[in-house]
Write a protein that holds these residues in place. Structure first.
Motif, PDB file in Angstrom:
ATOM      1  N   LEU A 101      -9.906   3.649 -47.687  1.00 36.69           N
ATOM      2  CA  LEU A 101      -8.490   3.274 -47.633  1.00 36.69           C
ATOM      3  C   LEU A 101      -7.657   4.365 -46.973  1.00 36.69           C
ATOM      4  CD1 LEU A 101      -8.093   1.620 -51.142  1.00 36.69           C
ATOM      5  CD2 LEU A 101      -7.919   0.468 -48.930  1.00 36.69           C
ATOM      6  N   LEU A 102      -8.001   5.621 -47.234  1.00 36.95           N
ATOM      7  CA  LEU A 102      -7.257   6.740 -46.644  1.00 36.95           C
ATOM      8  C   LEU A 102      -7.354   6.709 -45.124  1.00 36.95           C
ATOM      9  CD1 LEU A 102      -5.722   9.433 -46.792  1.00 36.95           C
ATOM     10  CD2 LEU A 102      -7.939  10.572 -47.054  1.00 36.95           C
ATOM     11  N   TRP A 103      -8.561   6.568 -44.596  1.00 32.40           N
ATOM     12  CA  TRP A 103      -8.730   6.550 -43.146  1.00 32.40           C
ATOM     13  C   TRP A 103      -8.152   5.293 -42.523  1.00 32.40           C
ATOM     14  CZ3 TRP A 103      -9.170  10.765 -40.728  1.00 32.40           C
ATOM     15  CH2 TRP A 103      -9.906  11.835 -41.226  1.00 32.40           C
ATOM     16  N   LEU A 104      -8.193   4.177 -43.237  1.00 35.41           N
ATOM     17  CA  LEU A 104      -7.548   2.967 -42.732  1.00 35.41           C
ATOM     18  C   LEU A 104      -6.038   3.157 -42.634  1.00 35.41           C
ATOM     19  CD1 LEU A 104      -9.482   0.126 -44.630  1.00 35.41           C
ATOM     20  CD2 LEU A 104      -9.664   0.729 -42.206  1.00 35.41           C
ATOM     21  N   ALA A 105      -5.458   3.854 -43.618  1.00 33.68           N
ATOM     22  CA  ALA A 105      -4.022   4.126 -43.594  1.00 33.68           C
ATOM     23  C   ALA A 105      -3.663   5.017 -42.409  1.00 33.68           C
ATOM     24  CB  ALA A 105      -3.591   4.772 -44.905  1.00 33.68           C
ATOM     25  N   VAL A 106      -4.481   6.037 -42.151  1.00 30.44           N
ATOM     26  CA  VAL A 106      -4.231   6.920 -41.002  1.00 30.44           C
ATOM     27  C   VAL A 106      -4.333   6.128 -39.698  1.00 30.44           C
ATOM     28  CG1 VAL A 106      -5.073   8.933 -39.737  1.00 30.44           C
ATOM     29  CG2 VAL A 106      -5.035   8.965 -42.238  1.00 30.44           C
ATOM     30  N   THR A 107      -5.317   5.241 -39.629  1.00 28.10           N
ATOM     31  CA  THR A 107      -5.462   4.384 -38.452  1.00 28.10           C
ATOM     32  C   THR A 107      -4.215   3.541 -38.243  1.00 28.10           C
ATOM     33  OG1 THR A 107      -7.855   4.264 -38.770  1.00 28.10           O
ATOM     34  CG2 THR A 107      -6.856   2.558 -37.406  1.00 28.10           C
ATOM     35  N   GLY A 108      -3.706   2.959 -39.328  1.00 30.22           N
ATOM     36  CA  GLY A 108      -2.501   2.148 -39.237  1.00 30.22           C
ATOM     37  C   GLY A 108      -1.302   2.943 -38.753  1.00 30.22           C
ATOM     38  N   LEU A 109      -1.178   4.187 -39.194  1.00 28.36           N
ATOM     39  CA  LEU A 109      -0.058   5.033 -38.762  1.00 28.36           C
ATOM     40  C   LEU A 109      -0.138   5.332 -37.263  1.00 28.36           C
ATOM     41  CD1 LEU A 109       0.187   7.555 -41.748  1.00 28.36           C
ATOM     42  CD2 LEU A 109       1.738   5.657 -41.198  1.00 28.36           C
ATOM     43  N   PHE A 110      -1.347   5.613 -36.781  1.00 29.37           N
ATOM     44  CA  PHE A 110      -1.518   5.827 -35.335  1.00 29.37           C
ATOM     45  C   PHE A 110      -1.174   4.550 -34.566  1.00 29.37           C
ATOM     46  CE2 PHE A 110      -4.548   9.508 -36.161  1.00 29.37           C
ATOM     47  CZ  PHE A 110      -3.698  10.453 -35.607  1.00 29.37           C
ATOM     48  N   GLY A 111      -1.584   3.401 -35.105  1.00 26.37           N
ATOM     49  CA  GLY A 111      -1.263   2.135 -34.449  1.00 26.37           C
ATOM     50  C   GLY A 111       0.228   1.874 -34.405  1.00 26.37           C
ATOM     51  N   ILE A 112       0.918   2.177 -35.499  1.00 25.03           N
ATOM     52  CA  ILE A 112       2.375   2.001 -35.539  1.00 25.03           C
ATOM     53  C   ILE A 112       3.051   2.930 -34.536  1.00 25.03           C
ATOM     54  CG2 ILE A 112       4.418   2.347 -36.984  1.00 25.03           C
ATOM     55  CD1 ILE A 112       2.690   1.405 -39.365  1.00 25.03           C
ATOM     56  N   ALA A 113       2.546   4.163 -34.429  1.00 23.48           N
ATOM     57  CA  ALA A 113       3.093   5.113 -33.454  1.00 23.48           C
ATOM     58  C   ALA A 113       2.911   4.580 -32.032  1.00 23.48           C
ATOM     59  CB  ALA A 113       2.418   6.468 -33.609  1.00 23.48           C
ATOM     60  N   PHE A 114       1.754   3.989 -31.757  1.00 19.90           N
ATOM     61  CA  PHE A 114       1.493   3.422 -30.434  1.00 19.90           C
ATOM     62  C   PHE A 114       2.496   2.321 -30.111  1.00 19.90           C
ATOM     63  CE2 PHE A 114      -0.416   0.134 -27.818  1.00 19.90           C
ATOM     64  CZ  PHE A 114      -0.849   0.837 -26.712  1.00 19.90           C
TER      65      PHE A 114
END
Length: 207
Positions: A101-114
């Protein structure tokens, strides 16, 4: 004569029934078909941009509109999100729900930044009068890049939904299959973006 007696319990049993079973292989096969259809969509958009990419109609050219430093930062956000999703899949294999879940959350944050940086780019172009209605080049540019951004947005919504399912139901077989499908989708978007970055931005800035 055979005994024709039927108990109440026997009479309530259905004669025919469909077993509630979903073969994992069918899901993956169907998802690969979907990715191939999406590849065709992007192929058409790339071809359209190839034809219309030099039709400026007296308007701004790629050299005048594209900001390579901003796009390079945006590219880094998406590529990093692919790496962090890979970490999430590794933790899934270790059956570590919290780290997944932690790494999925980080992935989501990078996606939102994109997506945020892409919207910033679009709003800046429109503010300068370089909207999709200005020329065929800008129409094809906004369509190709915007379609990719829409896919990333859908991927983020899918990601958040899966995170909720993992929190509630854990890393069962169904959720593992869903995370694998999203992984394929996310890496597919990375490959498409590399094409967009090379064809639209790099060639545009050099042309």
């Amino acid at each position: 004569m055979a005994d024709q007696t039927m108990t109440t319990a026997d009479s309530e049993k259905p004669i025919f029934y469909v077993e509630d079973y979903h073969a994992p292989g069918s899901t993956m096969f169907g998802f690969w078909i979907y990715l191939m259809s999406d590849t065709l969509i992007f192929a058409v958009l790339f071809a359209t941009y190839g034809v219309l990419g030099h039709a400026y109609a007296g308007g701004p050219t790629p050299k005048e509109t594209l900001e390579l430093p901003l796009v390079a930062l945006n590219t880094a956000m998406l590529l990093l999100s692919s790496i962090t999703y890979g970490f999430a899949m590794l933790e899934m294999e270790r059956n570590d729900k919290t780290k997944t879940l932690l790494w999925l959350a980080v992935t989501g944050l990078f996606g939102i930044a994109f997506v945020g940086l892409e919207l910033h780019e679009f709003s800046g172009l429109i503010a300068e009068g370089a909207g999709p209605w200005r020329s065929a080049y800008l129409s094809s540019f906004f369509t190709l890049v915007g379609t990719h951004g829409l896919h990333v947005t859908i991927g983020i919504i899918w990601l958040v939904t899966l995170m909720a399912q993992v929190m509630i139901h854990g890393l069962g077989e169904d959720n593992r299959r869903r995370l694998t499908c999203l992984s394929l989708f996310w890496h597919f978007l990375d490959v498409i973006w590399i094409g967009v970055f090379s064809v639209v931005y790099l060639l545009g800035a050099l042309g």
